[in-house]
Design a protein around this motif. Structure first.
Motif, PDB file in Angstrom:
ATOM      1  N   LEU A 249      -3.728  11.052   0.524  1.00 35.92           N
ATOM      2  CA  LEU A 249      -2.599  10.379   1.171  1.00 35.92           C
ATOM      3  C   LEU A 249      -2.001   9.409   0.134  1.00 35.92           C
ATOM      4  O   LEU A 249      -2.829   8.625  -0.296  1.00 35.92           O
ATOM      5  CB  LEU A 249      -2.844   9.781   2.281  1.00 35.92           C
ATOM      6  N   THR A 250      -0.660   9.221   0.268  1.00 39.04           N
ATOM      7  CA  THR A 250      -0.219   8.118  -0.633  1.00 39.04           C
ATOM      8  C   THR A 250      -0.216   7.072   0.149  1.00 39.04           C
ATOM      9  O   THR A 250      -0.428   6.952   1.518  1.00 39.04           O
ATOM     10  CB  THR A 250       1.212   8.406  -1.222  1.00 39.04           C
ATOM     11  N   LEU A 251       0.120   5.750  -0.456  1.00 36.58           N
ATOM     12  CA  LEU A 251       0.282   4.496   0.242  1.00 36.58           C
ATOM     13  C   LEU A 251       1.409   4.632   1.232  1.00 36.58           C
ATOM     14  O   LEU A 251       1.423   3.928   2.482  1.00 36.58           O
ATOM     15  CB  LEU A 251       0.766   3.489  -0.707  1.00 36.58           C
ATOM     16  N   GLU A 252       2.641   5.058   0.920  1.00 31.18           N
ATOM     17  CA  GLU A 252       3.653   5.389   1.892  1.00 31.18           C
ATOM     18  C   GLU A 252       3.220   6.344   2.941  1.00 31.18           C
ATOM     19  O   GLU A 252       3.481   5.733   4.154  1.00 31.18           O
ATOM     20  CB  GLU A 252       4.815   5.929   1.126  1.00 31.18           C
ATOM     21  N   GLU A 253       2.448   7.292   2.863  1.00 31.25           N
ATOM     22  CA  GLU A 253       2.021   7.935   3.996  1.00 31.25           C
ATOM     23  C   GLU A 253       1.082   7.186   4.797  1.00 31.25           C
ATOM     24  O   GLU A 253       0.999   7.595   6.061  1.00 31.25           O
ATOM     25  CB  GLU A 253       1.127   9.361   3.547  1.00 31.25           C
ATOM     26  N   ARG A 254       0.074   6.501   4.340  1.00 31.34           N
ATOM     27  CA  ARG A 254      -0.698   5.816   5.094  1.00 31.34           C
ATOM     28  C   ARG A 254      -0.073   4.396   5.786  1.00 31.34           C
ATOM     29  O   ARG A 254      -0.571   4.289   6.802  1.00 31.34           O
ATOM     30  CB  ARG A 254      -1.782   5.118   3.902  1.00 31.34           C
ATOM     31  N   ARG A 255       0.903   4.106   5.391  1.00 30.05           N
ATOM     32  CA  ARG A 255       1.839   3.242   6.061  1.00 30.05           C
ATOM     33  C   ARG A 255       2.865   3.504   6.760  1.00 30.05           C
ATOM     34  O   ARG A 255       3.414   2.769   7.519  1.00 30.05           O
ATOM     35  CB  ARG A 255       2.245   2.059   4.984  1.00 30.05           C
ATOM     36  N   PHE A 256       2.861   4.639   6.903  1.00 32.32           N
ATOM     37  CA  PHE A 256       3.935   5.403   7.932  1.00 32.32           C
ATOM     38  C   PHE A 256       3.702   4.977   9.139  1.00 32.32           C
ATOM     39  O   PHE A 256       2.825   5.151   9.865  1.00 32.32           O
ATOM     40  CB  PHE A 256       4.258   7.069   7.662  1.00 32.32           C
TER      41      PHE A 256
ATOM     42  N   PRO B 230       8.485   1.857  15.917  1.00 32.97           N
ATOM     43  CA  PRO B 230       8.138   0.588  15.567  1.00 32.97           C
ATOM     44  C   PRO B 230       6.904   0.045  16.461  1.00 32.97           C
ATOM     45  O   PRO B 230       6.218  -0.743  16.188  1.00 32.97           O
ATOM     46  CB  PRO B 230       9.406  -0.277  16.118  1.00 32.97           C
ATOM     47  N   GLU B 231       6.296   0.685  17.556  1.00 28.65           N
ATOM     48  CA  GLU B 231       5.634   0.127  18.368  1.00 28.65           C
ATOM     49  C   GLU B 231       4.186   1.031  17.966  1.00 28.65           C
ATOM     50  O   GLU B 231       3.066   0.680  18.479  1.00 28.65           O
ATOM     51  CB  GLU B 231       5.682   0.704  19.818  1.00 28.65           C
ATOM     52  N   ALA B 232       4.309   1.839  16.858  1.00 25.73           N
ATOM     53  CA  ALA B 232       3.099   2.715  16.460  1.00 25.73           C
ATOM     54  C   ALA B 232       2.473   1.996  15.276  1.00 25.73           C
ATOM     55  O   ALA B 232       2.969   1.063  14.785  1.00 25.73           O
ATOM     56  CB  ALA B 232       3.586   4.027  15.968  1.00 25.73           C
ATOM     57  N   HIS B 233       1.088   2.230  15.228  1.00 27.68           N
ATOM     58  CA  HIS B 233       0.207   1.635  14.125  1.00 27.68           C
ATOM     59  C   HIS B 233       0.268   2.533  13.006  1.00 27.68           C
ATOM     60  O   HIS B 233       0.329   3.868  13.250  1.00 27.68           O
ATOM     61  CB  HIS B 233      -1.179   1.275  14.496  1.00 27.68           C
ATOM     62  N   HIS B 234       0.003   2.110  11.660  1.00 24.52           N
ATOM     63  CA  HIS B 234      -0.101   2.972  10.564  1.00 24.52           C
ATOM     64  C   HIS B 234      -1.331   3.468  10.463  1.00 24.52           C
ATOM     65  O   HIS B 234      -2.196   2.751  11.148  1.00 24.52           O
ATOM     66  CB  HIS B 234       0.689   2.596   9.251  1.00 24.52           C
TER      67      HIS B 234
END
Length: 65
Positions: free
Chosen positions: A25-32, A36-40
């Protein structure tokens, strides 16, 4: 096999599966965040680690009493 060994084995197995799930997983995928209410993913992993640490600490404190 004692209780501590069983717990250690289970946590080791859990960690290996978590590493497999996160591998690639890329950083972008892990932080997706899908909303707005969901956690990454990184927050979820951090939270799971904190909960596990709490469980282990509570068990250790009880075992020392």
């Amino acid at each position: 096999m004692g209780f501590r060994e069983i717990i250690r084995m289970a946590l080791d197995e859990y960690l290996e599966e978590l590493k497999k799930a996160l591998d690639g997983l890329t950083l972008e995928e892990r932080r997706f965040q899908p909303s707005p209410e969901a956690h990454h993913v990184d927050f979820a992993v951090w939270h799971m680690a904190r909960v596990e640490d709490d469980w282990v600490q509570r068990f250790a404190l009880r075992a020392d009493s």
